[in-house]
Structure formats: structure tokens, C-alpha cells
Write a protein that holds these residues in place. Structure first.
Motif, PDB file in Angstrom:
ATOM      1  N   ASP A 170       3.507  -2.352  33.697  1.00 38.18           N
ATOM      2  CA  ASP A 170       2.906  -1.513  31.785  1.00 38.18           C
ATOM      3  C   ASP A 170       1.638  -1.012  32.988  1.00 38.18           C
ATOM      4  O   ASP A 170       1.773  -1.330  34.749  1.00 38.18           O
ATOM      5  CB  ASP A 170       2.174  -2.838  31.567  1.00 38.18           C
ATOM      6  CG  ASP A 170       1.613  -2.244  30.218  1.00 38.18           C
ATOM      7  OD1 ASP A 170       2.092  -1.730  30.347  1.00 38.18           O
ATOM      8  OD2 ASP A 170       0.194  -2.298  30.056  1.00 38.18           O
ATOM      9  N   ASP A 192      -5.468   8.409  26.850  1.00 39.30           N
ATOM     10  CA  ASP A 192      -3.984   8.277  26.242  1.00 39.30           C
ATOM     11  C   ASP A 192      -4.977   8.259  24.672  1.00 39.30           C
ATOM     12  O   ASP A 192      -3.780   8.044  23.858  1.00 39.30           O
ATOM     13  CB  ASP A 192      -3.679   6.847  26.581  1.00 39.30           C
ATOM     14  CG  ASP A 192      -3.523   7.664  28.515  1.00 39.30           C
ATOM     15  OD1 ASP A 192      -2.227   7.956  28.286  1.00 39.30           O
ATOM     16  OD2 ASP A 192      -3.115   6.171  29.023  1.00 39.30           O
ATOM     17  N   GLN A 236      10.630   0.242  25.958  1.00 29.13           N
ATOM     18  CA  GLN A 236       8.836   1.631  26.165  1.00 29.13           C
ATOM     19  C   GLN A 236       9.391   2.229  26.780  1.00 29.13           C
ATOM     20  O   GLN A 236      10.028   2.417  28.007  1.00 29.13           O
ATOM     21  CB  GLN A 236       8.422   0.188  26.518  1.00 29.13           C
ATOM     22  CG  GLN A 236       6.853   0.668  26.975  1.00 29.13           C
ATOM     23  CD  GLN A 236       6.021   0.011  26.847  1.00 29.13           C
ATOM     24  OE1 GLN A 236       5.903  -1.194  26.568  1.00 29.13           O
ATOM     25  NE2 GLN A 236       4.764   0.207  27.790  1.00 29.13           N
ATOM     26  N   THR A 264       3.977   5.182  28.648  1.00 30.92           N
ATOM     27  CA  THR A 264       3.576   4.662  27.396  1.00 30.92           C
ATOM     28  C   THR A 264       2.869   2.925  27.614  1.00 30.92           C
ATOM     29  O   THR A 264       4.044   2.300  28.047  1.00 30.92           O
ATOM     30  CB  THR A 264       4.618   4.961  26.561  1.00 30.92           C
ATOM     31  OG1 THR A 264       5.283   6.187  26.197  1.00 30.92           O
ATOM     32  CG2 THR A 264       4.057   4.273  25.189  1.00 30.92           C
ATOM     33  N   SER A 265       2.330   3.211  28.177  1.00 35.65           N
ATOM     34  CA  SER A 265       1.284   1.667  28.058  1.00 35.65           C
ATOM     35  C   SER A 265       1.841   0.305  26.750  1.00 35.65           C
ATOM     36  O   SER A 265       1.033   0.693  25.829  1.00 35.65           O
ATOM     37  CB  SER A 265       0.141   1.292  28.527  1.00 35.65           C
ATOM     38  OG  SER A 265      -0.528   2.140  27.139  1.00 35.65           O
ATOM     39  N   ARG A 266       1.274  -0.800  27.150  1.00 35.03           N
ATOM     40  CA  ARG A 266       1.492  -1.345  25.729  1.00 35.03           C
ATOM     41  C   ARG A 266       0.018  -1.094  24.721  1.00 35.03           C
ATOM     42  O   ARG A 266       0.342  -2.056  23.956  1.00 35.03           O
ATOM     43  CB  ARG A 266       1.269  -2.983  25.986  1.00 35.03           C
ATOM     44  CG  ARG A 266       0.381  -3.402  26.900  1.00 35.03           C
ATOM     45  CD  ARG A 266       0.251  -5.250  26.726  1.00 35.03           C
ATOM     46  NE  ARG A 266       1.706  -5.104  27.499  1.00 35.03           N
ATOM     47  CZ  ARG A 266       0.830  -5.606  29.228  1.00 35.03           C
ATOM     48  NH1 ARG A 266       0.317  -5.295  29.813  1.00 35.03           N
ATOM     49  NH2 ARG A 266       2.329  -6.234  29.435  1.00 35.03           N
ATOM     50  N   VAL A 321      -1.709   1.735  24.219  1.00 38.88           N
ATOM     51  CA  VAL A 321      -1.133   2.832  22.959  1.00 38.88           C
ATOM     52  C   VAL A 321      -0.072   2.549  22.269  1.00 38.88           C
ATOM     53  O   VAL A 321      -0.411   2.378  20.691  1.00 38.88           O
ATOM     54  CB  VAL A 321      -0.115   3.999  24.454  1.00 38.88           C
ATOM     55  CG1 VAL A 321      -0.172   4.681  22.913  1.00 38.88           C
ATOM     56  CG2 VAL A 321      -1.190   4.818  25.078  1.00 38.88           C
ATOM     57  N   ARG A 322       0.991   1.326  22.387  1.00 37.95           N
ATOM     58  CA  ARG A 322       2.094   0.984  21.908  1.00 37.95           C
ATOM     59  C   ARG A 322       1.343   0.479  20.787  1.00 37.95           C
ATOM     60  O   ARG A 322       2.008   0.679  19.843  1.00 37.95           O
ATOM     61  CB  ARG A 322       3.307   0.143  22.514  1.00 37.95           C
ATOM     62  CG  ARG A 322       4.087   0.895  23.678  1.00 37.95           C
ATOM     63  CD  ARG A 322       5.029   0.535  24.112  1.00 37.95           C
ATOM     64  NE  ARG A 322       5.951  -0.178  22.557  1.00 37.95           N
ATOM     65  CZ  ARG A 322       6.985   0.137  22.754  1.00 37.95           C
ATOM     66  NH1 ARG A 322       7.269   1.593  23.066  1.00 37.95           N
ATOM     67  NH2 ARG A 322       7.954  -0.498  22.031  1.00 37.95           N
ATOM     68  N   GLY A 345      -3.972   1.949  29.822  1.00 34.32           N
ATOM     69  CA  GLY A 345      -4.032   2.416  29.154  1.00 34.32           C
ATOM     70  C   GLY A 345      -6.026   3.372  28.829  1.00 34.32           C
ATOM     71  O   GLY A 345      -6.812   1.980  29.970  1.00 34.32           O
ATOM     72  N   GLN A 368       3.704  -0.514  17.243  1.00 34.61           N
ATOM     73  CA  GLN A 368       4.972  -1.156  17.617  1.00 34.61           C
ATOM     74  C   GLN A 368       4.385  -2.174  18.752  1.00 34.61           C
ATOM     75  O   GLN A 368       4.625  -2.847  18.920  1.00 34.61           O
ATOM     76  CB  GLN A 368       5.572   0.184  18.869  1.00 34.61           C
ATOM     77  CG  GLN A 368       5.263   1.521  17.878  1.00 34.61           C
ATOM     78  CD  GLN A 368       5.529   3.142  19.031  1.00 34.61           C
ATOM     79  OE1 GLN A 368       5.538   2.759  20.296  1.00 34.61           O
ATOM     80  NE2 GLN A 368       6.063   4.195  18.401  1.00 34.61           N
ATOM     81  N   VAL A 410      -2.414  11.721  20.447  1.00 33.49           N
ATOM     82  CA  VAL A 410      -3.122  11.040  20.610  1.00 33.49           C
ATOM     83  C   VAL A 410      -3.794  10.122  19.936  1.00 33.49           C
ATOM     84  O   VAL A 410      -4.297  10.772  18.731  1.00 33.49           O
ATOM     85  CB  VAL A 410      -4.470  10.574  21.811  1.00 33.49           C
ATOM     86  CG1 VAL A 410      -3.674  11.769  22.946  1.00 33.49           C
ATOM     87  CG2 VAL A 410      -5.033  11.423  21.343  1.00 33.49           C
TER      88      VAL A 410
END
Length: 356
Positions: free
Chosen positions: A147, A212, A8, A12-14, A16-17, A150, A22, A249
Motif C-alpha cells: 500500500d 491525495d 487496486q 492509489t492508497s487504501r 483514498v479508496r 495517503g 471502494q 481529490v
């Protein structure tokens, strides 16, 4: 608690992933209307400030946003604002009336009124981006699990904002809005164009301030047939979403009672489609297609249920998601007044445990 995956990217936050489908270490969770009247801390602020005062005062809007996210332990904070804020710089005054909700004092009913709407005063909305900047700064550091939280900005979708502008408030049948939509004098496409242009600029302010993700709320799209949505709303909504995506974004697109529109919604190219609670999550995901992430979709009233019932519903949604990349746990609409805060916190904990 599991650590964020080694691949990661920093910052980049979980959340956003997950929006980008992702891999994540666990399902991220946040709630629509997570800062609201069910929370004592928010009601304490409301004793001294109106809803619009809070929205238009960056320090207070940031405070209620931060407080809710920290109390609940969620993975994203959505800025405290209101869908209708852009109406004011466009030249339409509105207020919130007890028992009635938002009231637009001079609704749009003619082409001439649409032509008079302004799109050059988006800077009047800078208070929202100023609040986002404060929230983003507060949550800039990684959390104990590694983390980052977001930060969500948002705006209304063209149809929903147009409906408020034309109807003068909420509506059951959207008669006036649809009359203009069906008219041939050019009022509807001009209104769509003006809204899209202003909303893109408004979203750009929010992204520049640290958002984000942008969520586009099409609260009333469920009032439309598929044919009407495709003819009158799909193109401007798609333009709005695609232009926001060029800001770098992901975009979440959400409407209520829109199961019949999900296969059309995916044509907007939104990264994430929000589901309300009326459709099972796996069925909604099938309709949305494999190219979308999915947000949802617990019935907010289930938060009033006894713990065994609530836990079963949470686990059912997680089971239907089946660990597929791109699921964000949320409600199918906003938290309502009177909701037990402890139940909301418990849902967060159950979702966390599901990935550990």
C-alpha cells in the motif's frame, strides 16, 4: 498482513479508496492531531521552534508530519499546519498565546473591514504545499504490504474561519460572529465569498504538491442551529467542497458536536463525513446517508483508558461499521497532550488485525 486487492490501481492508497467507498483489504486508520504535544519527538522540536515557526518552515513541518506517521504506522499523514494560516495573507495578524490559544489582534466587526480583506496573496502560503511536496516524496514508495501512504492536506471551513476572524479567538457563544451573520449589510456573504475563493486556491496548491485528499475542518459548526447553518453556511461550504473536488481529490468534512447537522452536511457533497464521539457510528452513518464514507469516531480520551476498555471501544466502532466500504477509523477529535503513545500505536494494531 493482507495484500492490497489486485484491482487496486497503482499509487492509489487504501485510504483514498475508502474515501471513495471502494473495496479495501482492511479499514484504514489515522488520527486527528497525530503529530502533537503528546509525542516526545514533537516536543523536542517545539523546544526550539514556535508552532507558527514549524508551520511556516517546510523542512520542519514535513519532519514532524513524517515522524508521527512512521512512529504510529498509520495509513495517512496529515500535513502539519494550522487552520488560521490563511488569515495572514488576507490581512489579519494573529498569534498563539499560552493559555489562550490563537488571538486575532484586530477582529473584523464591520463591512468595511470585510471589504478590505485581500484574496490575492495566496502564494504567501506556499510553505504548506512545499512541506506537502516533501512528505509526498518521502512516502512515494509502496510500503511492505504494497500500500502507499495517503497524504492529507486541509483547510478551515468558511464558518469556522469567519468565527475566528470576527471573535478574535475561540468563543463559547459566537455572539459577534452571529451578529454579523444575521446582519443585512452584506458583510457575511462577502466574507464567505472571499474565504471560499482563497481556500480553493490554497487547496489547489496542496493538491498540486501531492495531497491525495483535502480535509475541511468546520470545528465550530456545532454552535449553529440547523436553520442557521442552512441559511448562512451550507451554500458557501458546498461551493468550497465542490470546487475542491474538481481538483480531482476526495474531500473529508468534519465538525465537532454536529450530530444534529449530519443530514444537512451530506448536502455539501463531501465524499467523507467525520463523526465526533458523541454519536454511535452506525447512527451517524444512517444520518449521513449511504452516499457518504464515514471517518471516526473513538473518543480521544478513551486513549487514556485501561487496555481492555480501549480495545472494547475500538472493536465496538469496527463492529458498528460492519465492514461496509467507506469506513476510515479515526478519533472523534484530536489527540490531546499527555496521551500515552503506546496506546495510540496499539489502536493502530487492533485496526490492522481486524482486517487480516
Amino acid at each position: 498482513m493482507s495484500q492490497v486487492p489486485q484491482d487496486q490501481a497503482p499509487g492509489t492508497s487504501r485510504f483514498v479508496r475508502a474515501c471513495l467507498r471502494q473495496p479495501v483489504d482492511r479499514t484504514p486508520v489515522w488520527f486527528l492531531r497525530q503529530a502533537g504535544r503528546y509525542m516526545p519527538e514533537y516536543m523536542a522540536v517545539r523546544k526550539n521552534h514556535s508552532l507558527l515557526d514549524i508551520c511556516r518552515t517546510p523542512d520542519i513541518a514535513a519532519e514532524v508530519t513524517i515522524t508521527a506517521a512512521e512512529i504510529l504506522g498509520v495509513d495517512a499523514a496529515i500535513i502539519f499546519a494550522d487552520l488560521l494560516l490563511p488569515l495572514t495573507p488576507m490581512g489579519l495578524d494573529f498569534e498563539f498565546v499560552n493559555g489562550e490559544g490563537p488571538v486575532v489582534h484586530h477582529p473584523i466587526r464591520t463591512l468595511e473591514q470585510v471589504q478590505a480583506l485581500r484574496t490575492d496573496r495566496v502564494d504567501d502560503l506556499q510553505y504548506v504545499s512545499q512541506a506537502i511536496e516533501k512528505v509526498a516524496k518521502h512516502f512515494a514508495a509502496p510500503r511492505p504490504d504494497g500500500d502507499t501512504l495517503g497524504i492529507i492536506g486541509f483547510c478551515g471551513a468558511p464558518f469556522t474561519l469567519a468565527s475566528y476572524m470576527i471573535e478574535g479567538g475561540g468563543s463559547r457563544n459566537y455572539i459577534e460572529a452571529k451578529k454579523i451573520m444575521y446582519s443585512t449589510d452584506g458583510a457575511w456573504p462577502l466574507l464567505m465569498e472571499k474565504l471560499v475563493n482563497l481556500l480553493v486556491d490554497y487547496a489547489a496548491q496542496q493538491v498540486a504538491a501531492g495531497a491525495d485528499v483535502i480535509q475541511v475542518f468546520d470545528s465550530w459548526a456545532g454552535a449553529l442551529s440547523v436553520a442557521d447553518y442552512r441559511q448562512f453556511c451550507l451554500a458557501p461550504t458546498t461551493e468550497l467542497i465542490q470546487r475542491i473536488k474538481t481538483l480531482g481529490v476526495p474531500v473529508i468534512y468534519f465538525g465537532v458536536d454536529t450530530a444534529s447537522l449530519l443530514t444537512t452536511f451530506r448536502e455539501t457533497t463531501a465524499d467523507v463525513l467525520g463523526l465526533d464521539w458523541r454519536i454511535p457510528l452506525d447512527e451517524g452513518w444512517r444520518l449521513a446517508g449511504p452516499g457518504c464514507a464515514i471517518q471516526g469516531n473513538l473518543d480521544p480520551i478513551t486513549l487514556f483508558a485501561p487496555e481492555p476498555v480501549l480495545e472494547a471501544r475500538v472493536k465496538e466502532i469496527l463492529t458498528l461499521a460492519n465492514g461496509r466500504p467507506g469506513h476510515i477509523f479515526n478519533l472523534g477529535h484530536g489527540i490531546v497532550p499527555g496521551t500515552p503513545v503506546d496506546n495510540v500505536k496499539q489502536v493502530v494494531e487492533w485496526v490492522r488485525q481486524s482486517g487480516s
